[in-house]
Structure formats: C-alpha cells, structure tokens
Design a protein around this motif. Structure first.
Motif, PDB file in Angstrom:
ATOM      1  N   GLN A 202       0.858  -1.179   0.000  1.00 51.39           N
ATOM      2  CA  GLN A 202       0.000   0.000   0.000  1.00 51.39           C
ATOM      3  C   GLN A 202       0.894   1.228   0.000  1.00 51.39           C
ATOM      4  O   GLN A 202       1.819   1.326   0.796  1.00 51.39           O
ATOM      5  CB  GLN A 202      -0.905   0.013   1.225  1.00 51.39           C
ATOM      6  CG  GLN A 202      -2.185  -0.741   0.976  1.00 51.39           C
ATOM      7  CD  GLN A 202      -3.234  -0.415   2.015  1.00 51.39           C
ATOM      8  OE1 GLN A 202      -2.992  -0.571   3.199  1.00 51.39           O
ATOM      9  NE2 GLN A 202      -4.385   0.013   1.546  1.00 51.39           N
ATOM     10  N   SER A 203       0.593   2.140  -0.918  1.00 52.86           N
ATOM     11  CA  SER A 203       1.364   3.366  -1.004  1.00 52.86           C
ATOM     12  C   SER A 203       0.421   4.501  -1.377  1.00 52.86           C
ATOM     13  O   SER A 203      -0.241   4.439  -2.427  1.00 52.86           O
ATOM     14  CB  SER A 203       2.456   3.217  -2.061  1.00 52.86           C
ATOM     15  OG  SER A 203       3.162   4.420  -2.215  1.00 52.86           O
ATOM     16  N   GLU A 204       0.358   5.487  -0.512  1.00 55.14           N
ATOM     17  CA  GLU A 204      -0.500   6.658  -0.729  1.00 55.14           C
ATOM     18  C   GLU A 204      -1.927   6.248  -1.068  1.00 55.14           C
ATOM     19  O   GLU A 204      -2.541   6.756  -2.016  1.00 55.14           O
ATOM     20  CB  GLU A 204       0.097   7.541  -1.829  1.00 55.14           C
ATOM     21  CG  GLU A 204       1.479   8.070  -1.484  1.00 55.14           C
ATOM     22  CD  GLU A 204       2.114   8.865  -2.607  1.00 55.14           C
ATOM     23  OE1 GLU A 204       1.427   9.184  -3.589  1.00 55.14           O
ATOM     24  OE2 GLU A 204       3.313   9.154  -2.492  1.00 55.14           O
ATOM     25  N   GLY A 205      -2.449   5.288  -0.305  1.00 56.10           N
ATOM     26  CA  GLY A 205      -3.829   4.845  -0.481  1.00 56.10           C
ATOM     27  C   GLY A 205      -4.070   3.968  -1.700  1.00 56.10           C
ATOM     28  O   GLY A 205      -5.194   3.608  -2.011  1.00 56.10           O
ATOM     29  N   GLN A 206      -2.992   3.608  -2.377  1.00 59.40           N
ATOM     30  CA  GLN A 206      -3.122   2.784  -3.588  1.00 59.40           C
ATOM     31  C   GLN A 206      -2.511   1.410  -3.336  1.00 59.40           C
ATOM     32  O   GLN A 206      -1.484   1.285  -2.659  1.00 59.40           O
ATOM     33  CB  GLN A 206      -2.409   3.477  -4.747  1.00 59.40           C
ATOM     34  CG  GLN A 206      -2.646   2.840  -6.082  1.00 59.40           C
ATOM     35  CD  GLN A 206      -1.964   3.622  -7.204  1.00 59.40           C
ATOM     36  OE1 GLN A 206      -1.158   4.518  -6.963  1.00 59.40           O
ATOM     37  NE2 GLN A 206      -2.283   3.272  -8.435  1.00 59.40           N
ATOM     38  N   LEU A 207      -3.136   0.383  -3.880  1.00 58.02           N
ATOM     39  CA  LEU A 207      -2.640  -0.980  -3.751  1.00 58.02           C
ATOM     40  C   LEU A 207      -1.715  -1.285  -4.923  1.00 58.02           C
ATOM     41  O   LEU A 207      -2.097  -1.105  -6.087  1.00 58.02           O
ATOM     42  CB  LEU A 207      -3.828  -1.950  -3.745  1.00 58.02           C
ATOM     43  CG  LEU A 207      -3.687  -3.255  -3.004  1.00 58.02           C
ATOM     44  CD1 LEU A 207      -3.214  -3.036  -1.568  1.00 58.02           C
ATOM     45  CD2 LEU A 207      -4.999  -3.998  -3.003  1.00 58.02           C
ATOM     46  N   LEU A 208      -0.479  -1.706  -4.628  1.00 55.70           N
ATOM     47  CA  LEU A 208       0.509  -1.982  -5.671  1.00 55.70           C
ATOM     48  C   LEU A 208       0.907  -3.449  -5.663  1.00 55.70           C
ATOM     49  O   LEU A 208       0.991  -4.077  -4.605  1.00 55.70           O
ATOM     50  CB  LEU A 208       1.759  -1.127  -5.445  1.00 55.70           C
ATOM     51  CG  LEU A 208       1.568   0.383  -5.417  1.00 55.70           C
ATOM     52  CD1 LEU A 208       2.881   1.064  -5.042  1.00 55.70           C
ATOM     53  CD2 LEU A 208       1.042   0.888  -6.746  1.00 55.70           C
ATOM     54  N   ALA A 209       1.162  -3.973  -6.847  1.00 60.26           N
ATOM     55  CA  ALA A 209       1.617  -5.360  -6.987  1.00 60.26           C
ATOM     56  C   ALA A 209       3.119  -5.422  -6.749  1.00 60.26           C
ATOM     57  O   ALA A 209       3.868  -4.536  -7.140  1.00 60.26           O
ATOM     58  CB  ALA A 209       1.301  -5.864  -8.385  1.00 60.26           C
ATOM     59  N   THR A 210       3.546  -6.494  -6.093  1.00 60.34           N
ATOM     60  CA  THR A 210       4.974  -6.784  -5.980  1.00 60.34           C
ATOM     61  C   THR A 210       5.316  -7.817  -7.052  1.00 60.34           C
ATOM     62  O   THR A 210       4.424  -8.387  -7.698  1.00 60.34           O
ATOM     63  CB  THR A 210       5.328  -7.360  -4.603  1.00 60.34           C
ATOM     64  OG1 THR A 210       4.639  -8.604  -4.457  1.00 60.34           O
ATOM     65  CG2 THR A 210       4.974  -6.403  -3.479  1.00 60.34           C
ATOM     66  N   ASN A 211       6.600  -8.071  -7.211  1.00 61.24           N
ATOM     67  CA  ASN A 211       7.007  -9.138  -8.126  1.00 61.24           C
ATOM     68  C   ASN A 211       6.431 -10.478  -7.673  1.00 61.24           C
ATOM     69  O   ASN A 211       6.049 -11.304  -8.506  1.00 61.24           O
ATOM     70  CB  ASN A 211       8.534  -9.202  -8.215  1.00 61.24           C
ATOM     71  CG  ASN A 211       9.113  -8.017  -8.953  1.00 61.24           C
ATOM     72  OD1 ASN A 211       8.477  -7.433  -9.830  1.00 61.24           O
ATOM     73  ND2 ASN A 211      10.324  -7.633  -8.607  1.00 61.24           N
ATOM     74  N   ALA A 212       6.331 -10.693  -6.359  1.00 57.81           N
ATOM     75  CA  ALA A 212       5.747 -11.935  -5.842  1.00 57.81           C
ATOM     76  C   ALA A 212       4.293 -12.070  -6.278  1.00 57.81           C
ATOM     77  O   ALA A 212       3.840 -13.157  -6.662  1.00 57.81           O
ATOM     78  CB  ALA A 212       5.848 -11.984  -4.320  1.00 57.81           C
ATOM     79  N   TYR A 213       3.547 -10.971  -6.218  1.00 61.94           N
ATOM     80  CA  TYR A 213       2.148 -10.991  -6.644  1.00 61.94           C
ATOM     81  C   TYR A 213       2.041 -11.402  -8.117  1.00 61.94           C
ATOM     82  O   TYR A 213       1.201 -12.228  -8.492  1.00 61.94           O
ATOM     83  CB  TYR A 213       1.514  -9.623  -6.414  1.00 61.94           C
ATOM     84  CG  TYR A 213       0.052  -9.530  -6.795  1.00 61.94           C
ATOM     85  CD1 TYR A 213      -0.944  -9.956  -5.925  1.00 61.94           C
ATOM     86  CD2 TYR A 213      -0.340  -8.998  -8.022  1.00 61.94           C
ATOM     87  CE1 TYR A 213      -2.286  -9.863  -6.264  1.00 61.94           C
ATOM     88  CE2 TYR A 213      -1.675  -8.897  -8.369  1.00 61.94           C
ATOM     89  CZ  TYR A 213      -2.645  -9.336  -7.486  1.00 61.94           C
ATOM     90  OH  TYR A 213      -3.979  -9.237  -7.840  1.00 61.94           O
TER      91      TYR A 213
END
Length: 194
Positions: free
Chosen positions: A57-68
C-alpha cells in the motif's frame, strides 16, 4: 540486493495491475492449500497479502509486488517450468516435453504430475491388498521442484528445468548456493573411514 537486504520478490512490479479477481483467486487458492495440507482453517484476505509483502500500500493505492505477479500470472517470461522425458541417460532423444506457465504454485503441481506420469509405478500384493509404489517417492519429487522455485535466482532469466532419464531425475534451478556457499571440492580418490 542481498547486501542491502532487498528482496526482489518484495519490489513493486511497476505497471502490473492489482485486480480484484486475481487477488480473490490467490486468497482462495491459499485457503484451499491450507485445508489440503491439514492446516487450521484461516480466512486469507487482501490485508494478509499486504502483511506477507505480496501486495503493497502506497499513498492509499494498492501496488503489486514481483511476488504478486509470480503468484497470479505468467507475466515474467522466465517464470516457467520446462519438463522433458529423455530416452536413455543423456539429452539426445526427447520422448516427451512440456512447458508450464502461470502462477508458480500451479507450475509446481503440473511439473510433479508430469514426473509421476513418466516414472515407473510398481505394485506388490500383500494378502488381498494391492499396494502401488512409485520408483521415486512423490514427496521427494515435490520437495525438489518446490525448492527449485523457492531458491532460484530471480535475476537470472533462465527457467526451472525438470528432466526424467531412464535412471535418474534432474531438477535444475537458475542460481547458485545461498549466501556465498560453494560446492565442496571432489576428491580424486575415495575416502574411507573405519
């Protein structure tokens, strides 16, 4: 990266979308695995994926990781498992070959199934009971393939390879030994102890 304690799989996968459908499927598949493995029932939600650093989670946004990305798709071209059966003891003649893509946990299942289809299965009769047994323990095959995926170097763009020969099974994973370990030197003469 290792010296800076940075994990490649925890890095943001820039441009890879986080979809509700893929996230829900991943959570359900983790729950199914836990149940199949005899673990306590535990509801897996998006928050758990964030705690495990699969999502960020960054600045209210959900971000994918490489693992995702590795757990939900075939986004990375190197994330595949190549399986082959060879005639004899070298790679001269293919009898069968398959390439598995998609989430790494489905690749592992498909690769294990491939090996089990291509090794010998024997049977013994004990009284009235027929007991079937593979020439190699399925648990060991699964462990080899899981370890190949878990301990691979994700900066190396080679893929996992599983090779079935007449007298052996080889699982090859890109990378080397963990944390600077080296292979032991082989002795030219056998060493015996009393």
């Amino acid at each position: 990266m290792e010296g800076d304690r940075i994990s490649w799989d925890e890095l943001t996968c820039v441009g890879y979308p986080v979809s509700e459908e893929a996230t829900e499927k991943l959570c359900q598949d983790i729950e199914k695995f836990r149940k199949k493995a005899g673990m306590s029932e535990h509801s897996v939600k998006k928050e758990q994926l964030i705690n495990w650093k699969i999502l960020k989670q960054s600045e209210g946004q959900l971000l994918a990781t490489n693992a995702y990305a590795l757990l939900t798709s075939d986004y990375f071209s190197f994330s595949k498992t190549q399986c082959a059966v060879f005639k004899g003891i070298d790679r001269a003649v293919f009898l069968d070959k398959r390439e598995f893509i998609g989430p790494i946990y489905t690749q592992i299942e498909e690769a294990v199934d491939f090996v089990l289809r291509n090794i010998r299965l024997g049977a013994t009769i004990d009284g009235l009971v027929r007991k079937e047994k593979y020439e190699l323990p399925p648990e060991a095959i699964r462990e080899m393939i899981i370890n190949a995926h878990c301990h691979r170097n994700l900066l190396d763009e080679s893929c996992i390879q599983v090779a079935v020969y007449d007298e052996r099974l080889e699982v090859t994973s890109p990378g080397g030994l963990y944390n600077g370990l080296t292979y032991p030197m082989r002795r030219k003469t056998p060493c015996f102890s009393s």
